[in-house]
Scaffold this motif. Structure first.
Motif, PDB file in Angstrom:
ATOM      1  N   LYS A   1      -6.744  10.656   0.252  1.00  0.00           N
ATOM      2  CA  LYS A   1      -7.911   9.752   0.164  1.00  0.00           C
ATOM      3  C   LYS A   1      -7.701   8.518   1.038  1.00  0.00           C
ATOM      4  CE  LYS A   1      -6.134   7.387  -3.816  1.00  0.00           C
ATOM      5  NZ  LYS A   1      -6.199   6.945  -5.145  1.00  0.00           N
TER       6      LYS A   1
ATOM      7  N   ALA B   1      -5.452   8.486   3.730  1.00  0.00           N
ATOM      8  CA  ALA B   1      -5.250   8.936   5.107  1.00  0.00           C
ATOM      9  C   ALA B   1      -6.580   9.164   5.816  1.00  0.00           C
ATOM     10  CB  ALA B   1      -4.426  10.214   5.109  1.00  0.00           C
ATOM     11  N   VAL B   2      -7.555   9.737   5.094  1.00  0.00           N
ATOM     12  CA  VAL B   2      -8.827  10.061   5.762  1.00  0.00           C
ATOM     13  C   VAL B   2      -9.681   8.819   6.018  1.00  0.00           C
ATOM     14  CG1 VAL B   2      -8.914  12.425   4.892  1.00  0.00           C
ATOM     15  CG2 VAL B   2      -9.990  10.590   3.571  1.00  0.00           C
ATOM     16  N   GLN B   3      -9.331   7.716   5.393  1.00  0.00           N
ATOM     17  CA  GLN B   3     -10.074   6.469   5.657  1.00  0.00           C
ATOM     18  C   GLN B   3      -9.548   5.740   6.889  1.00  0.00           C
ATOM     19  OE1 GLN B   3     -12.757   5.737   3.992  1.00  0.00           O
ATOM     20  NE2 GLN B   3     -12.454   7.373   2.497  1.00  0.00           N
ATOM     21  N   MET B   4      -8.411   6.219   7.411  1.00  0.00           N
ATOM     22  CA  MET B   4      -7.819   5.546   8.572  1.00  0.00           C
ATOM     23  C   MET B   4      -8.657   5.816   9.805  1.00  0.00           C
ATOM     24  SD  MET B   4      -3.814   6.325   7.926  1.00  0.00           S
ATOM     25  CE  MET B   4      -3.176   5.239   9.166  1.00  0.00           C
TER      26      MET B   4
END
Lengths: 397, 224
Positions: A390, A392-395
């Motif tokens: 959750k 990592a994908v916001q990076m």
């Protein structure tokens, strides 16, 4: 596994445009190669020296030794029977005792005198002496002869201080010519050993009622341990069977310890290199946080992520270890064939660095290397499993 | 009902105070429906989507997917559920740069041990969005809109029951955003695909059969 391998290969060293992890990756590969190279070469050299020592010791004493506490046991008869059945190729009865050697100038030196069958001494022992014409003579260690200022042809006196014919008074003394000098080049034999014939021994060691033992030599085709088992099965009770390794257990256990110590210390190079591998994989993980996160959202499990890092570690580390193993094995082979690494003969007796690799080394050393590589990879892999998808994908890119 | 969330609450603690982002949210997703969730940045849209997508756990409340209580599942089972049942689309495409467009689409299908060859389906999907000729191109060779369309196709490859899209147009220009909206409408119409889309773009929100807004941690339906 197929999927993990696919991802591991594509993510190798951080994938496209990942200079830093590629650089540290190459350092890890070089480190592992150097570690494996050092370990293989060191073990090969230790093996080489051990083999030389073993060869010399066996050459000086034989493969097995029979002894009996009861002088009534006829060891020569037993040895002859063993030879008759083909269990041993040849045998050598001997008597051995400390004695004093005295030259014409009355210089004296305590030595070990071994009385053996002179008719077959040159074929049984590897002494570097072709033949002895005079059976009633002395075969002297080179260093003893140098210290005594005695050369072949000179006469020396031999006295066994405890062998007094009447139990008191002066011990028996023999005056014998030096037939030749030998150079065993092992332990301190050249500095303390003298050979005389068995009849001369019986004259000198008047208190001995029988021979001390018999050295046995196998044919080349026999396995020592197998032959020993068969010999132990047929010799009568009271006869002790000992190998050269048991006779020199201190020396050989020291050499074994030296080898174990070298393997342990040099394994530290591989351990450090595997830590470097861990850093590289951690860097790859850092560079691939987003990708690892997206893989997790798509259904890759934590063990799956760990497996990807493990495969990468095995590929990188395996490349390094394989390079080290191949180069070092090639060097060992080259040295065995050509002896390109010389040794000063005045110090080391031999003219080139002895190197031998056994199958067990070729199995154990890669096992050590790959165990440490797996350890390093799992450490990095475990770190990678901590990535939260959750986050990592916001990076952003 | 594919997905049912009851009384979902999510709080974050920084050690000193507790911040509650979601307050007792009830949510249901039937088959073939597009649901859009609006709300300003920080309102908890992504948090809700992460919980619905099993990437995060609620502080309280129950989540069931196909009547399966998610809280009872272990990591491996959750991963398997995500792989088979849920497709994700994010604001950033998150395509793997080492893989071509076709390979990126196929990745979710390769994860299960017993995977089936879905190359033909991937090619059909590429054809569906008009990217067939770009199948062998790497993400760096695609435009922003093309990358996101490939990411949408990746989310569809395993025929998931639910596609969760977190602000998918947030990083696109107007034209590409409009194309993506049409794509979502298309896959819902042609594949009966259920979608949950969070956005702060009213145009995107309007495609929802049901449209919600998160206000003060509560989910409020905007249309009837």
């Amino acid at each position: 596994m197929k999927f993990s391998l696919l991802i591991a290969k594509r993510f190798m060293l951080g994938g496209r445009g990942s200079g830093a992890s590629r650089f540290t990756g190459w350092i890890a590969i070089i480190g592992l190669a150097v570690g494996c190279f050092a370990l293989i070469v060191s073990v090969a050299v230790l093996n080489g020296f051990e083999a030389r020592v073993t060869d010399k010791v066996v050459g000086f004493e034989g493969d097995l030794r029979l002894t009996a506490r009861d002088p009534a046991i006829d060891l020569i008869e037993i040895a002859a029977a063993l030879q008759g059945t083909g269990l041993v190729q040849s045998y050598m009865p001997f008597m051995e005792r400390k004695a004093l050697v005295i030259n014409d100038f009355d210089d004296s030196r305590m030595v070990t005198v071994k009385a053996v069958d002179f008719s077959k001494i040159t074929s049984f022992y590897k002494l570097g002496v072709d033949s002895i014409s005079n059976n009633n003579s002395v075969l002297m260690g080179l260093l003893v002869s140098q210290r005594m200022n005695a050369i072949p042809g000179d006469r020396v006196k031999l006295i066994s201080p405890i062998d007094m014919p009447l139990g008191f008074g002066l011990p028996r003394m023999l005056r014998l010519p030096i037939a030749a000098t030998f150079r065993a080049e092992v332990l301190d034999y050249d500095d303390r050993m003298l050979f005389i014939s068995l009849p001369a021994g019986r004259q000198l060691f008047v208190r001995k009622t029988a021979i001390d033992g018999i050295d046995l030599r196998f044919g080349d085709q026999q396995f020592p341990e197998e032959a020993r088992t068969r010999i132990e099965a047929v010799v009568p009770t009271g006869v002790e069977v000992r190998s050269w390794a048991e006779l020199h257990s201190g020396l050989f256990s020291a050499m074994r310890m030296e080898k174990v110590g070298a393997i342990m210390v040099l394994s530290l190079i591989i351990l450090v290199a595997s830590f470097n591998l861990t850093s590289t994989l951690a860097l790859v993980t850092y560079q691939k946080v987003r990708e690892i996160g997206i893989l997790r959202t798509m259904g890759v499990t934590r063990p799956g992520i760990r497996r990807i890092l493990l495969i990468q570690g095995l590929i990188i580390g395996g490349l390094g270890a394989a390079c080290g193993l191949i180069i070092s094995s090639a060097l060992v082979l080259l040295q065995q064939k050509t002896g390109i690494i010389p040794l000063p003969t005045e110090i080391y007796i031999i003219d080139s660095l002895p190197m031998i690799l056994y199958l067990q080394d070729i199995i154990i050393i890669p096992l050590i290397a790959f165990s440490l590589i797996i350890l390093g990879s799992l450490i990095a892999g475990n770190r990678a499993t901590l990535i939260q998808p959750k986050e990592a994908v916001q990076m952003e890119k | 009902m594919i997905l049912k969330a009851e009384n979902i609450t999510k709080s974050f603690s920084n050690g000193q105070r507790i911040l509650t982002v979601l307050r007792g949210i009830d949510f249901e997703l039937p088959e073939g429906e597009i649901v859009t969730i609006m709300g300003p940045s920080g309102s908890g849209k992504s948090t809700l989507l992460n919980i619905l997508g099993t990437l995060d756990k609620p502080t309280a409340g129950d989540l069931k997917i196909n009547d399966l209580d998610i809280s009872r599942l272990r990591d491996r089972e959750l991963a398997d559920l995500r792989n088979r049942t849920i497709g994700f689309v994010f604001q950033f495409h998150h395509l793997l740069p080492e893989f071509s467009a076709l390979e990126n689409i196929l990745i979710p299908s390769l994860i299960p041990r017993k995977n089936s060859n879905l190359a033909d389906r991937a090619l059909e999907l590429l054809d569906y969005v008009g990217l067939t000729e770009w199948k062998d191109h790497y993400p760096s060779e695609l435009s922003g809109g093309e990358k996101l369309r490939v990411a949408v196709l990746r989310s569809l490859i395993n025929r998931p029951q639910i596609v969760l899209a977190d602000e998918p147009t947030g990083n696109l220009d107007m034209a590409n955003a409009s194309n993506l909206i049409q794509l979502f409408i298309g896959i819902n119409r042609d594949f009966k695909q259920s979608l949950v889309i969070t956005t702060h773009n009213p145009e995107v929100a309007d495609i929802g059969h049901r449209q919600f807004e998160i206000v003060a941690g509560k989910l409020i339906q905007r249309n009837s």
